[in-house]
Write an enzyme that holds these catalytic residues in place. Structure first.
Site, PDB file in Angstrom:
ATOM      1  N   ALA A   1      46.813  29.445  86.055  1.00  0.00           N
ATOM      2  CA  ALA A   1      45.804  29.928  87.008  1.00  0.00           C
ATOM      3  C   ALA A   1      44.577  30.519  86.333  1.00  0.00           C
ATOM      4  CB  ALA A   1      46.428  30.962  87.945  1.00  0.00           C
ATOM      5  N   ALA A   2      44.384  30.257  85.055  1.00  0.00           N
ATOM      6  CA  ALA A   2      43.249  30.863  84.349  1.00  0.00           C
ATOM      7  C   ALA A   2      41.914  30.462  84.967  1.00  0.00           C
ATOM      8  CB  ALA A   2      43.291  30.471  82.879  1.00  0.00           C
ATOM      9  N   GLY A   3      41.740  29.180  85.232  1.00  0.00           N
ATOM     10  CA  GLY A   3      40.484  28.716  85.821  1.00  0.00           C
ATOM     11  C   GLY A   3      40.260  29.271  87.210  1.00  0.00           C
ATOM     12  N   ASP A   4      41.330  29.406  87.980  1.00  0.00           N
ATOM     13  CA  ASP A   4      41.201  29.959  89.331  1.00  0.00           C
ATOM     14  C   ASP A   4      40.836  31.437  89.285  1.00  0.00           C
ATOM     15  OD1 ASP A   4      41.905  27.475  90.387  1.00  0.00           O
ATOM     16  OD2 ASP A   4      44.031  27.965  90.392  1.00  0.00           O
TER      17      ASP A   4
END
Length: 306
Positions: free
Chosen positions: A246-249
């Site tokens: 979920a880093a990009g989110d």
């Protein structure tokens, strides 16, 4: 009505298995622990933004099943408006099959399910939400026609637009020209630009196609903001990665909140990088997303260390 960040996007239940490494084609591996974790890029970004203190309303679609009920109630627990998340009996709630290796790197296969049934007319029926929005945040896990309609409605009411173009696919000028802030990773920016492998040059090409600003997330290398002022590198926050799912989110949600609060794109990218860095130190998607105090503390700590 209080102005809000409007998220139009997907809700998935993530089916996550730990694995020592990713399998080769035709290979079977014995994995480690398995978990079901609330996810979907739209829902993840909504939660990321809500945990940083912004009022969030989400438009999406789930199946009439247990996963859908769990996802909607999870969003409500984070104070996200869910009244405009449709429930359908025509498809199951979307799922994502996620394998996470020993280094925290992941591979993901998404079955869109009910997300694919979110149509442009569903957004037209909620036009009032666009009129009162402060920021629009969209991704590409719902039909492109629906994303296009969301951007068009936001444009009609002069609402700043953020597009996280994942899963990556080629996009025409019709869509790109309605995007104020494009937030791809280094792989997505190359695909969108037609194969350019230099992130800064790829971002410049996308700006030439009508995008306002391009913010390229670079994982452990930080981020790059490319706008009318040129290219600005955003330093990474050094952490030990456990799960990058979920880093990009986290980055996109934090970036949206920072803009909502009046920060510059560069300042917003620092917030995004901090939120992403904290997220990768934990397992799962939504459970890993940080609270505001954590992001503020990490940003302050890095600022003081310079």
């Amino acid at each position: 009505m209080k102005r809000h960040i409007l998220v139009v996007g997907s809700l998935n239940m993530d089916l996550v298995v730990q694995t020592p490494r990713h399998p080769q084609p035709g290979e079977t591996l014995l994995g480690g622990p398995f978990a079901t974790v609330p996810g979907g890029k739209g829902a993840n970004q909504a939660v990321a933004a809500a945990r940083l203190g912004a009022p969030i309303v989400m438009i999406g679609c789930t199946g009439d099943d247990r996963f859908g009920e769990e996802l909607r109630q999870g969003l409500a627990a984070d104070q996200i408006g869910i009244n405009h998340i449709a429930v359908t009996s025509e498809a199951a709630t979307g799922i994502a099959l996620i394998a996470v290796d020993a280094t925290g790197q992941n591979s993901i296969i998404v079955a869109p399910g009910a997300n694919a049934l979110l149509q442009p007319e569903d957004l037209q029926a909620t036009e009032a939400l666009f009129r009162t929005a402060a920021v629009l945040l969209v991704q590409l896990e719902t039909p492109v026609a629906t994303v296009t309609e969301a951007l068009s409605l936001a444009r009609r009411y002069r609402v700043p637009t953020l597009l996280n173009p994942a899963p990556a696919q080629p996009l025409g000028r019709e869509i790109l020209g309605m995007v104020d802030y494009l937030i791809p990773n280094e792989h997505e920016v190359g695909l969108l630009s037609g194969g350019e492998d230099r992130p800064a040059e790829a971002a410049r090409q996308l700006r030439a196609q009508g995008v306002g600003s391009v913010i390229v997330t670079l994982g452990s290398a930080g981020a790059l903001v490319v706008d009318q002022a040129g290219a600005t590198a955003i330093a990474p926050f050094r952490v030990e990665a456990v799960d990058t799912t979920a880093a990009g989110d986290a980055f996109a949600g934090a970036f949206a909140v920072a803009l909502y609060e009046g920060l510059s794109p560069r300042e917003a990218a620092i917030w995004g990088a901090a939120a992403g860095a904290i997220t990768v130190t934990r397992a799962g998607a939504q459970p890993a997303l940080p609270r505001r105090a954590e992001v503020e503390a990490l940003v302050a700590a890095q600022s003081q260390s310079r």
